[in-house]
Write an enzyme that holds these catalytic residues in place. Structure first.
Site, PDB file in Angstrom:
ATOM      1  N   GLU A  30       7.636  25.066   2.948  1.00  0.00           N
ATOM      2  CA  GLU A  30       8.082  26.442   2.691  1.00  0.00           C
ATOM      3  C   GLU A  30       8.647  26.944   3.999  1.00  0.00           C
ATOM      4  OE1 GLU A  30       8.557  30.054   3.137  1.00  0.00           O
ATOM      5  OE2 GLU A  30       6.374  30.297   3.000  1.00  0.00           O
ATOM      6  N   CYS A  83       9.112  35.344   5.334  1.00  0.00           N
ATOM      7  CA  CYS A  83      10.177  34.483   4.822  1.00  0.00           C
ATOM      8  C   CYS A  83      10.848  35.105   3.602  1.00  0.00           C
ATOM      9  CB  CYS A  83       9.629  33.109   4.466  1.00  0.00           C
ATOM     10  SG  CYS A  83       8.969  32.201   5.877  1.00  0.00           S
TER      11      CYS A  83
END
Length: 464
Positions: free
Chosen positions: A228, A262
């Protein structure tokens, strides 16, 4: 070499931890490997009971743990408490649901019977970031420990107290030695750990460069990995959106955790019919934010996680300005101690500019004007990243139509990208691969073993 806390509000050093020696690392791998051999055979209910205790201990220690987060990476204290809450919820979610997620899955076959058996695979090495020091770990640890794997974590070097606290909580919850292991090691050790045959899977949340390096190590060793990585999430405001709601969500989606997420709403892609009004309303909210000590309840703008992070973000801002973007608000470092950067709004950003292509990890809002849905989708997809995104419209069917065209792992309608235990989390393109959370997260690092029973030579398997 010491791993040390540096308080980003003051830039003053805090507690130190010694980096592990080669002998100590080997000892911990042996301990984890030994633990796995018994943990894999421990009934799922017993594994889940440990996770339930972890969830409760996080709640019991919430205020203390929240202060650690704020001290080490500068998160607002209210948001630090929220992080402990979501982390606790993840452990409880898998404690409550892992048994059903791991049940054998029957397959339809013409003769005999067949089913999928979900089995653990061994030690999983996680490399975790500083921005959500408890939550990021929970996403990996909870499902995998429930599944019968054991976890070793190389946490970010700037949050050592948080890293140690998580291991301590697992011990207090009754987890056997080696089921959860914190590793105080530098990044240079990751390749060596990835090469170790006893470690069966690799997971990383972090930067593109770190993810690429880990993926290379995983590929070389033929090991499963989940990544990720960064994001440059589009926040699409169509011309029929509820503007006040969109502004509120844009502010929350970008400024939470000082923009150090993110999945933060990094690119505001707004229909030209409403762009000026949207920009004016959003700028007003940003302009009135209170700057101060992140440990104080009324502070709205604290420092970034470190001086290095502040320097990098400021460099990206200055490059974008020099390349021709306009500054509506902010645009520079604050004149005060600590890792502070002014909340910034940039407009007139074009392809080729730093802010157009790179992830800006901090309180920087990039606003783009577009003519209609087609142009909005084209701009949203003109990115190497593909993590999350959101679409705003009073017409949900219209928003869904746009969402279907967005090239990301997640799209939210009329709310910013967020996380919940039951929702799968992950991206595509340079944002990584694999999924965490939900039932998908528990199936990433398990052997999906086929058991086939012939229709001849014996009785078929009975299902309940």
């Amino acid at each position: 070499m010491a791993i040390q806390t540096i308080n980003p509000y003051t830039n003053l050093p805090g507690k130190e931890f010694d980096e592990l020696t080669e002998e100590q690392i080997e000892s911990k791998i042996i301990s984890a490997d030994t633990a796995y051999k018994s943990w894999r055979d421990t009934p799922v209910k017993e594994r889940c009971a440990i996770l339930a205790k972890v969830a409760q201990l996080l709640q019991d220690k919430k205020d203390k743990l929240a202060k650690l987060i704020t001290e080490e990476m500068g998160k607002l204290i209210s948001e630090s408490r929220d992080e402990i809450d979501i982390s606790s919820a993840i452990y409880k979610y898998y404690a409550d649901n892992a048994e059903s997620f791991l049940q054998d899955r029957q397959l339809e076959v013409e003769k005999g019977s067949a089913y999928i058996k979900y089995s653990p695979i061994g030690i999983i090495l996680g490399v975790e970031p500083w921005n959500y020091p408890f939550y990021q770990v929970a996403r990996l640890a909870a499902p995998n420990i429930a599944a019968g794997n054991v976890i070793m974590i190389k946490h970010a070097s700037i949050v050592p107290q948080c890293a140690q606290a998580i291991e301590d909580i697992f011990k207090e919850a009754g987890a056997p030695e080696g089921v959860y292991t914190n590793l105080f090691v530098s990044g240079k050790n990751i390749s060596r750990l990835a090469d170790d045959k006893r470690i069966k899977g690799l997971s990383l949340t972090g930067s593109e460069d770190a993810g690429s390096s880990l993926a290379e190590a995983a590929g070389k060793n033929l090991k499963k990995s989940v990544l990720e990585l960064g994001g440059n999430d589009p926040f699409i405001v169509l011309d029929d959106a509820d503007l006040d709601h969109a502004v509120k969500m844009a502010f929350a989606g970008r400024m939470k955790n000082m923009g150090q997420s993110c999945t933060a709403a990094k690119r505001m892609i707004v229909d030209e019919k409403v762009a000026d009004a949207f920009t004016e309303k959003l700028a007003e909210k940003v302009r009135n934010m209170r700057v101060g000590d992140p440990s104080e309840e009324d502070t709205e703008i604290g420092p970034l996680s470190s001086e290095d992070a502040a320097k990098k973000l400021n460099k990206q801002i200055q490059e974008t300005i020099e390349q021709g973007a306009k500054v509506l608000l902010g645009g520079k470092r604050m004149d005060r101690a600590g890792a502070f950067v002014e909340p910034t709004i940039l407009t007139d950003i074009k392809p080729g500019m730093t802010a157009y292509h790179e992830e800006l990890f901090g309180p920087v809002i990039s606003i783009y004007k577009v003519k209609g849905e087609e142009e909005a989708v084209k701009l949203a997809n003109d990115s190497d990243f593909g993590l999350g995104g959101s679409v705003y419209s009073k017409d949900v069917a219209r928003a869904e139509r746009v969402a279907h065209q967005i090239e990301t792992g997640m799209v939210f309608i009329n709310e910013p990208t967020s996380s919940s235990p039951e929702l799968p989390f992950g991206g595509i393109k340079r944002s990584g691969y694999g999924r965490e959370l939900s039932d998908l997260g528990i199936h990433e690092f398990v052997n999906k073993k086929l058991i086939r029973i012939s229709g001849k030579g014996g009785s078929e398997r009975k299902t309940e």
